[in-house]
Scaffold this motif. Structure first.
Motif, PDB file in Angstrom:
ATOM      1  N   PRO A  25     -22.193 -10.095  39.749  1.00  0.00           N
ATOM      2  CA  PRO A  25     -20.732 -10.127  39.844  1.00  0.00           C
ATOM      3  C   PRO A  25     -20.173 -11.487  39.411  1.00  0.00           C
ATOM      4  O   PRO A  25     -20.866 -12.502  39.484  1.00  0.00           O
ATOM      5  N   LEU A  26     -18.913 -11.471  38.993  1.00  0.00           N
ATOM      6  CA  LEU A  26     -18.225 -12.715  38.639  1.00  0.00           C
ATOM      7  C   LEU A  26     -17.818 -13.433  39.927  1.00  0.00           C
ATOM      8  O   LEU A  26     -17.653 -12.803  40.982  1.00  0.00           O
ATOM      9  N   SER A  27     -17.600 -14.728  39.836  1.00  0.00           N
ATOM     10  CA  SER A  27     -17.332 -15.506  41.053  1.00  0.00           C
ATOM     11  C   SER A  27     -16.019 -15.103  41.731  1.00  0.00           C
ATOM     12  O   SER A  27     -15.842 -15.282  42.926  1.00  0.00           O
ATOM     13  N   GLY A  28     -15.081 -14.515  40.964  1.00  0.00           N
ATOM     14  CA  GLY A  28     -13.797 -14.115  41.551  1.00  0.00           C
ATOM     15  C   GLY A  28     -13.861 -12.845  42.386  1.00  0.00           C
ATOM     16  O   GLY A  28     -12.899 -12.499  43.078  1.00  0.00           O
ATOM     17  N   ALA A  29     -14.980 -12.134  42.354  1.00  0.00           N
ATOM     18  CA  ALA A  29     -15.089 -10.867  43.101  1.00  0.00           C
ATOM     19  C   ALA A  29     -15.054 -11.154  44.600  1.00  0.00           C
ATOM     20  O   ALA A  29     -15.775 -12.022  45.093  1.00  0.00           O
ATOM     21  N   LYS A  30     -14.187 -10.421  45.323  1.00  0.00           N
ATOM     22  CA  LYS A  30     -14.071 -10.664  46.769  1.00  0.00           C
ATOM     23  C   LYS A  30     -14.679  -9.524  47.596  1.00  0.00           C
ATOM     24  O   LYS A  30     -15.061  -9.720  48.752  1.00  0.00           O
ATOM     25  N   TYR A  31     -14.701  -8.332  47.011  1.00  0.00           N
ATOM     26  CA  TYR A  31     -15.200  -7.158  47.741  1.00  0.00           C
ATOM     27  C   TYR A  31     -16.108  -6.335  46.842  1.00  0.00           C
ATOM     28  O   TYR A  31     -15.990  -6.368  45.617  1.00  0.00           O
ATOM     29  N   ILE A  32     -16.978  -5.572  47.503  1.00  0.00           N
ATOM     30  CA  ILE A  32     -17.791  -4.584  46.802  1.00  0.00           C
ATOM     31  C   ILE A  32     -17.272  -3.216  47.236  1.00  0.00           C
ATOM     32  O   ILE A  32     -16.996  -2.991  48.416  1.00  0.00           O
ATOM     33  N   ARG A  33     -17.074  -2.331  46.275  1.00  0.00           N
ATOM     34  CA  ARG A  33     -16.533  -0.992  46.541  1.00  0.00           C
ATOM     35  C   ARG A  33     -17.574   0.029  46.095  1.00  0.00           C
ATOM     36  O   ARG A  33     -18.090  -0.054  44.974  1.00  0.00           O
ATOM     37  N   MET A  34     -17.906   0.957  46.968  1.00  0.00           N
ATOM     38  CA  MET A  34     -18.937   1.947  46.645  1.00  0.00           C
ATOM     39  C   MET A  34     -18.346   3.347  46.701  1.00  0.00           C
ATOM     40  O   MET A  34     -17.491   3.632  47.541  1.00  0.00           O
ATOM     41  N   GLU A  35     -18.852   4.209  45.830  1.00  0.00           N
ATOM     42  CA  GLU A  35     -18.310   5.567  45.735  1.00  0.00           C
ATOM     43  C   GLU A  35     -19.440   6.589  45.755  1.00  0.00           C
ATOM     44  O   GLU A  35     -20.480   6.389  45.114  1.00  0.00           O
ATOM     45  N   THR A  36     -19.220   7.674  46.475  1.00  0.00           N
ATOM     46  CA  THR A  36     -20.149   8.811  46.496  1.00  0.00           C
ATOM     47  C   THR A  36     -19.863   9.697  45.285  1.00  0.00           C
ATOM     48  O   THR A  36     -18.760   9.656  44.726  1.00  0.00           O
ATOM     49  N   PHE A  37     -20.835  10.525  44.890  1.00  0.00           N
ATOM     50  CA  PHE A  37     -20.635  11.481  43.781  1.00  0.00           C
ATOM     51  C   PHE A  37     -19.413  12.371  44.038  1.00  0.00           C
ATOM     52  O   PHE A  37     -19.007  12.572  45.186  1.00  0.00           O
ATOM     53  N   MET A  38     -18.873  12.927  42.966  1.00  0.00           N
ATOM     54  CA  MET A  38     -17.774  13.900  43.078  1.00  0.00           C
ATOM     55  C   MET A  38     -18.185  15.129  42.285  1.00  0.00           C
ATOM     56  O   MET A  38     -18.256  15.084  41.058  1.00  0.00           O
ATOM     57  N   ASP A  39     -18.491  16.218  42.978  1.00  0.00           N
ATOM     58  CA  ASP A  39     -18.918  17.447  42.309  1.00  0.00           C
ATOM     59  C   ASP A  39     -18.720  18.617  43.271  1.00  0.00           C
ATOM     60  O   ASP A  39     -19.635  19.014  43.997  1.00  0.00           O
ATOM     61  N   PRO A  40     -17.504  19.181  43.270  1.00  0.00           N
ATOM     62  CA  PRO A  40     -17.198  20.243  44.232  1.00  0.00           C
ATOM     63  C   PRO A  40     -18.086  21.481  44.081  1.00  0.00           C
ATOM     64  O   PRO A  40     -18.247  22.236  45.040  1.00  0.00           O
ATOM     65  N   ASP A  41     -18.688  21.683  42.873  1.00  0.00           N
ATOM     66  CA  ASP A  41     -19.585  22.841  42.732  1.00  0.00           C
ATOM     67  C   ASP A  41     -20.864  22.622  43.526  1.00  0.00           C
ATOM     68  O   ASP A  41     -21.458  23.556  44.057  1.00  0.00           O
ATOM     69  N   MET A  42     -21.288  21.365  43.617  1.00  0.00           N
ATOM     70  CA  MET A  42     -22.536  21.038  44.319  1.00  0.00           C
ATOM     71  C   MET A  42     -22.275  20.749  45.801  1.00  0.00           C
ATOM     72  O   MET A  42     -23.175  20.870  46.631  1.00  0.00           O
ATOM     73  N   ALA A  43     -21.058  20.359  46.125  1.00  0.00           N
ATOM     74  CA  ALA A  43     -20.728  19.962  47.498  1.00  0.00           C
ATOM     75  C   ALA A  43     -19.444  20.674  47.913  1.00  0.00           C
ATOM     76  O   ALA A  43     -18.338  20.187  47.642  1.00  0.00           O
ATOM     77  N   PRO A  44     -19.580  21.827  48.558  1.00  0.00           N
ATOM     78  CA  PRO A  44     -18.408  22.668  48.837  1.00  0.00           C
ATOM     79  C   PRO A  44     -17.319  21.977  49.643  1.00  0.00           C
ATOM     80  O   PRO A  44     -16.133  22.292  49.483  1.00  0.00           O
ATOM     81  N   GLY A  45     -17.687  21.005  50.457  1.00  0.00           N
ATOM     82  CA  GLY A  45     -16.680  20.297  51.253  1.00  0.00           C
ATOM     83  C   GLY A  45     -15.641  19.616  50.378  1.00  0.00           C
ATOM     84  O   GLY A  45     -14.491  19.405  50.788  1.00  0.00           O
ATOM     85  N   GLN A  46     -16.051  19.266  49.149  1.00  0.00           N
ATOM     86  CA  GLN A  46     -15.128  18.572  48.254  1.00  0.00           C
ATOM     87  C   GLN A  46     -14.061  19.497  47.679  1.00  0.00           C
ATOM     88  O   GLN A  46     -13.171  19.048  46.970  1.00  0.00           O
TER      89      GLN A  46
END
Ligand code: MTE
Length: 317
Positions: A161-182
């Motif tokens: 990461p660059l020195s200006g980065a203050k936070y890390i943001r993480m994301e789960t997959f997005m696939d409503p066909d594979m995950a009905p809850g979505q």
């Protein structure tokens, strides 16, 4: 995870009250018995169909002492929160629809060079170890889990990461066909979580790829998830596909849904109740024990220093 019942169309009452409150002695015993049967069911670890199976078990790092018995695998494997699959705890069968290969993780935002890596290539360059961590859900239940993985700090170093980065943001997959809850539009999919850079590089923050000496079970967030044992469990995002370095504090999934009840920091504190229930004690899943909850889930010696001078922040919701 729980949300406030404000409108009739949201969720039934049984889902808005902490599960632990409902778990009486008989039900817990029944659950334990069920676990024995479950050992032969599809939700259990089947290392043979995972190409990373040969990497496990990894050597245990004894620096991290849980001080509690490990929750039996058959109980943990049928008591999960993974809203992409179900709002019920026993979602092991439903989660088998999660396809874990091919699986890539993209690094984006404030990095020297954006890149995408396949999970098996990442596993080749990370040194795996086992850590037994206490896990405290905001719903006032807890477990003790032998995770295998590598420090998040190593992944941060890998991402450059660059020195200006203050936070890390993480994301789960997005696939409503594979995950009905979505398919449920009420929820702000995909699941998102974040940490400050000081938290992400703290030695406790752990990227998990295995459990119980085998590759991570699908219902526990295969093939790669986070575990931050000093925070409420909702911070420990599952099945991660994207990691970004950003300047602004990310809004997590539960904050987007109900910001009056769930915040960014979410550090465990028995003295700060959830707006609808006490956080003073926790039900130890798989036992009849209700025990006192500890500040930072007992990990203060590792993390308390991060929050010095931040007392005005909502650190405990
Ligand atoms: N990650 C995703 N993508 N979806 C979820 O529903 N639930 C969170 C967290 N990570 C969740 C998630 C909550 S509320 C908890 S307590 C833990 O996962 C549960 O982890 P476990 O099922 O391994 O106990």
């Amino acid at each position: 995870m729980l949300i406030k019942k404000t409108r009739g169309w949201e969720i039934p009452e049984s889902r808005v009250t902490p599960e632990a409150v409902f778990l009486n002695r008989r039900e817990i015993l029944a659950a334990s018995g069920l676990g024995l049967i479950a050992a032969s069911l599809p939700g259990m670890a089947r290392a043979d169909d995972d190409p990373s199976a040969g990497l496990y078990p990894a050597k245990r790092n004894d620096r991290f002492v849980a001080g509690r018995p490990i929750t039996p695998e058959d109980i943990n494997a049928h008591y999960n929160n993974f809203y992409e699959y179900s709002t019920d705890k026993d979602l092991a069968d439903a989660a088998q629809a999660l396809k874990i290969r091919p699986w890539t993780i993209a690094f984006e935002g404030m990095v020297e060079q954006p890149k995408t890596v396949g999970i098996d290539d990442l596993l080749k360059v990370m040194k795996l170890e086992e850590r037994v961590y206490r896990h405290r859900c905001v719903e006032a239940w807890s477990m003790t889990v032998p995770w295998t993985g590598f420090p998040l700090a190593d992944l941060v170093a890998y991402a450059k990461p660059l020195s200006g980065a203050k936070y890390i943001r993480m994301e789960t997959f997005m696939d409503p066909d594979m995950a009905p809850g979505q398919n449920q539009p009420f929820y702000p999919w995909p699941y998102v979580e974040g940490l400050s850079m000081a938290e992400a590089t703290n030695e406790l923050a752990f990227m998990v790829t295995g459990v119980y000496g085998k590759p991570l079970l699908k219902q526990m967030g295969a093939p790669i998830r986070l575990h931050t044992p000093w925070k409420y469990g909702f911070k420990s995002i599952k099945s991660i596909v994207k990691i970004s370095f950003v300047e602004e504090q990310p809004l997590n999934f539960w904050q987007q849904l109900q910001s009056s009840e769930y915040g960014f920091w979410a550090n465990v504190n028995p003295e700060v109740p959830h707006p609808r229930w006490s956080q003073a004690t926790e039900q130890v899943i798989g036992t009849n024990d209700r025990i006192p909850t500890q500040l930072f889930n007992g990990y203060g010696e590792f993390v308390a220093g991060i929050y010095k001078g931040m007392e005005k922040e909502p650190l405990y919701m």
